[in-house]
Write an enzyme that holds these catalytic residues in place. Structure first.
Site, PDB file in Angstrom:
ATOM      1  N   ASN A  96      33.970  43.295  38.315  1.00 14.37           N
ATOM      2  CA  ASN A  96      33.155  42.710  39.368  1.00 14.37           C
ATOM      3  C   ASN A  96      32.468  43.825  40.159  1.00 14.37           C
ATOM      4  O   ASN A  96      32.875  44.986  40.098  1.00 14.37           O
ATOM      5  CB  ASN A  96      34.059  41.945  40.342  1.00 14.37           C
ATOM      6  CG  ASN A  96      34.689  40.733  39.696  1.00 14.37           C
ATOM      7  OD1 ASN A  96      34.129  39.655  39.716  1.00 14.37           O
ATOM      8  ND2 ASN A  96      35.855  40.920  39.106  1.00 14.37           N
ATOM      9  N   CYS A 138      36.054  40.741  31.230  1.00 16.49           N
ATOM     10  CA  CYS A 138      35.773  39.492  30.518  1.00 16.49           C
ATOM     11  C   CYS A 138      36.249  39.689  29.100  1.00 16.49           C
ATOM     12  O   CYS A 138      35.911  40.688  28.470  1.00 16.49           O
ATOM     13  CB  CYS A 138      34.270  39.215  30.544  1.00 16.49           C
ATOM     14  SG  CYS A 138      33.807  37.882  29.430  1.00 16.49           S
ATOM     15  N   HIS A 156      29.272  40.463  37.960  1.00 15.91           N
ATOM     16  CA  HIS A 156      29.911  41.606  37.316  1.00 15.91           C
ATOM     17  C   HIS A 156      28.864  42.715  37.207  1.00 15.91           C
ATOM     18  O   HIS A 156      27.677  42.450  37.027  1.00 15.91           O
ATOM     19  CB  HIS A 156      30.445  41.207  35.941  1.00 15.91           C
ATOM     20  CG  HIS A 156      31.732  40.441  36.032  1.00 15.91           C
ATOM     21  ND1 HIS A 156      32.902  40.886  35.480  1.00 15.91           N
ATOM     22  CD2 HIS A 156      32.037  39.278  36.653  1.00 15.91           C
ATOM     23  CE1 HIS A 156      33.875  40.022  35.734  1.00 15.91           C
ATOM     24  NE2 HIS A 156      33.380  39.024  36.440  1.00 15.91           N
ATOM     25  N   HIS A 169      29.007  35.160  41.749  1.00 17.08           N
ATOM     26  CA  HIS A 169      30.134  35.957  41.249  1.00 17.08           C
ATOM     27  C   HIS A 169      29.510  36.913  40.234  1.00 17.08           C
ATOM     28  O   HIS A 169      29.100  36.503  39.157  1.00 17.08           O
ATOM     29  CB  HIS A 169      31.150  35.008  40.595  1.00 17.08           C
ATOM     30  CG  HIS A 169      32.297  35.707  39.945  1.00 17.08           C
ATOM     31  ND1 HIS A 169      33.512  35.889  40.562  1.00 17.08           N
ATOM     32  CD2 HIS A 169      32.430  36.264  38.708  1.00 17.08           C
ATOM     33  CE1 HIS A 169      34.336  36.513  39.751  1.00 17.08           C
ATOM     34  NE2 HIS A 169      33.706  36.766  38.615  1.00 17.08           N
ATOM     35  N   ARG A 206      42.959  37.769  41.241  1.00 16.25           N
ATOM     36  CA  ARG A 206      42.789  36.856  40.110  1.00 16.25           C
ATOM     37  C   ARG A 206      41.907  37.533  39.045  1.00 16.25           C
ATOM     38  O   ARG A 206      42.396  37.980  38.024  1.00 16.25           O
ATOM     39  CB  ARG A 206      42.203  35.516  40.598  1.00 16.25           C
ATOM     40  CG  ARG A 206      42.569  34.317  39.723  1.00 16.25           C
ATOM     41  CD  ARG A 206      41.738  34.211  38.473  1.00 16.25           C
ATOM     42  NE  ARG A 206      40.312  34.230  38.779  1.00 16.25           N
ATOM     43  CZ  ARG A 206      39.363  34.483  37.902  1.00 16.25           C
ATOM     44  NH1 ARG A 206      39.678  34.720  36.646  1.00 16.25           N
ATOM     45  NH2 ARG A 206      38.102  34.512  38.257  1.00 16.25           N
ATOM     46  N   ASP A 207      40.623  37.669  39.329  1.00 16.03           N
ATOM     47  CA  ASP A 207      39.723  38.231  38.314  1.00 16.03           C
ATOM     48  C   ASP A 207      40.100  39.668  37.980  1.00 16.03           C
ATOM     49  O   ASP A 207      40.069  40.089  36.820  1.00 16.03           O
ATOM     50  CB  ASP A 207      38.277  38.155  38.805  1.00 16.03           C
ATOM     51  CG  ASP A 207      37.283  38.109  37.660  1.00 16.03           C
ATOM     52  OD1 ASP A 207      37.683  38.312  36.509  1.00 16.03           O
ATOM     53  OD2 ASP A 207      36.093  37.881  37.914  1.00 16.03           O
TER      54      ASP A 207
HETATM   55 ZN    ZN Z   1      34.613  37.369  36.867  1.00 17.39          ZN
END
Ligand code: ZN
Length: 303
Positions: free
Chosen positions: A249, A240, A209, A207, A13-14
């Site tokens: 991440n 982002c 980064h 979460h 996903r990310d």
């Molecule tokens: Zn993220």
């Protein structure tokens, strides 16, 4: 330090959200299944975003349908609004949905408007509506974006973030994840926020980064402060849209290396995870931010 740590692999996903090329459903499926096989108790599989806004996840339902499930694993999908939850429910009814969904709020007014296109008041109505629509069918993860700093407003008042933690728990979140969306946090902040958040929510995760290389120090601080869930992405992928030069991440294999060295058993096969990062480097045609897949493990730290 807790030894009870759940790692959530966020690559699908990310990690993929910011990849310009559409990744074929079969590749996503193979990766999600591989992550579950490698020992991840939780795998972020996709997002029910509007396909017009995020075409990478246009195949959310198709992908979830194709994934062969491993018992005990939570497959997470992001649901930004009621419409997304309705899609998640329809897939669940059909026997192929996610069993965990994440709900999103932003810690600041500006990020809420830019990222979710709502005011902060609207975002809380949206949370109430989405939780009601979910009807207790999913494990609910409430994620607070820009919890450690905002690209538009700068410093974020920790008291406000903690208020949001309590609000998400009151709304029905089983877990609250504090997200350093643009990678600006430092361990002192993480320690403070997490140690207070654990008093307010059933379970707290982070979460992180690694934009400014504080991600792993922050992960360590979060664990010391009582967090029990860590998000990470293989190879350190992710990004982002509001921090164009940001790296992704914290990389999962680097995190697993550190945790195993600290005597924390993640249940994850590090050597096999490294081969996934190597494979991804070849697929994407560029070096990834992760370091352990390039450096290799070190004998005293068991793979
Ligand atoms: Zn993220």
């Amino acid at each position: 330090m807790t030894s009870d740590v759940t790692l959530c692999e966020c690559f699908a996903r990310d990690g993929l959200q910011h990849e310009p090329q559409f990744v074929p459903t079969a590749t996503k499926r193979a990766l999600v299944e591989r992550f579950a096989a490698l020992g991840f108790p939780r795998v972020e599989a996709t997002s029910y975003s509007n396909p017009k806004v995020v075409p990478q996840f246009a195949d959310a339902s198709e992908l979830l349908k194709s994934i062969e499930r491993k018992p005990g694993v939570f497959y997470k999908a992001t649901c930004a609004n009621v419409k997304a939850v309705e899609r998640a429910l329809a897939d669940l009814e059909a026997g192929s949905g996610a069993n965990e969904i994440s709900l999103l709020v932003s810690a600041t007014e500006s990020h809420t408007r830019k990222n979710l296109n709502r005011t902060r008041a609207e975002q809380w109505r949206n949370i109430a509506d989405t939780v009601a629509a979910a009807g207790g069918r999913f494990r609910l993860v409430g994620t607070i974006s820009v919890a450690f700093g905002c690209p538009f407003e700068g410093a974020v008042d920790p008291a406000r973030v903690l208020g949001f933690v309590a609000d998400l728990a009151a709304a029905g979140a089983d877990e609250v994840v504090l997200a350093d969306t643009v990678g600006v946090g430092v361990p002192r902040q993480v320690k403070h926020l997490v140690s207070e958040a654990v008093k307010l929510a059933p379970r707290v995760g982070v979460h992180l980064h690694n934009t400014r290389n504080t991600g792993f120090a922050n992960a360590y601080a979060a664990l010391e402060a009582g967090a029990t869930v860590l998000d990470a992405s293989v190879g350190g992928l992710g990004g982002c849209p509001f921090a164009p030069r940001a790296t992704g991440n914290i990389s999962t294999e680097d995190l697993v290396y550190m945790l195993h060295g600290e005597g924390i058993d993640t249940g994850i096969d590090l050597a096999a995870l490294i081969t996934v990062a190597e494979w991804l480097e070849g697929q994407l045609g560029r070096q990834l931010p992760g370091q352990v897949y390039r450096a290799g493990t070190f004998a005293p730290v068991a793979a």
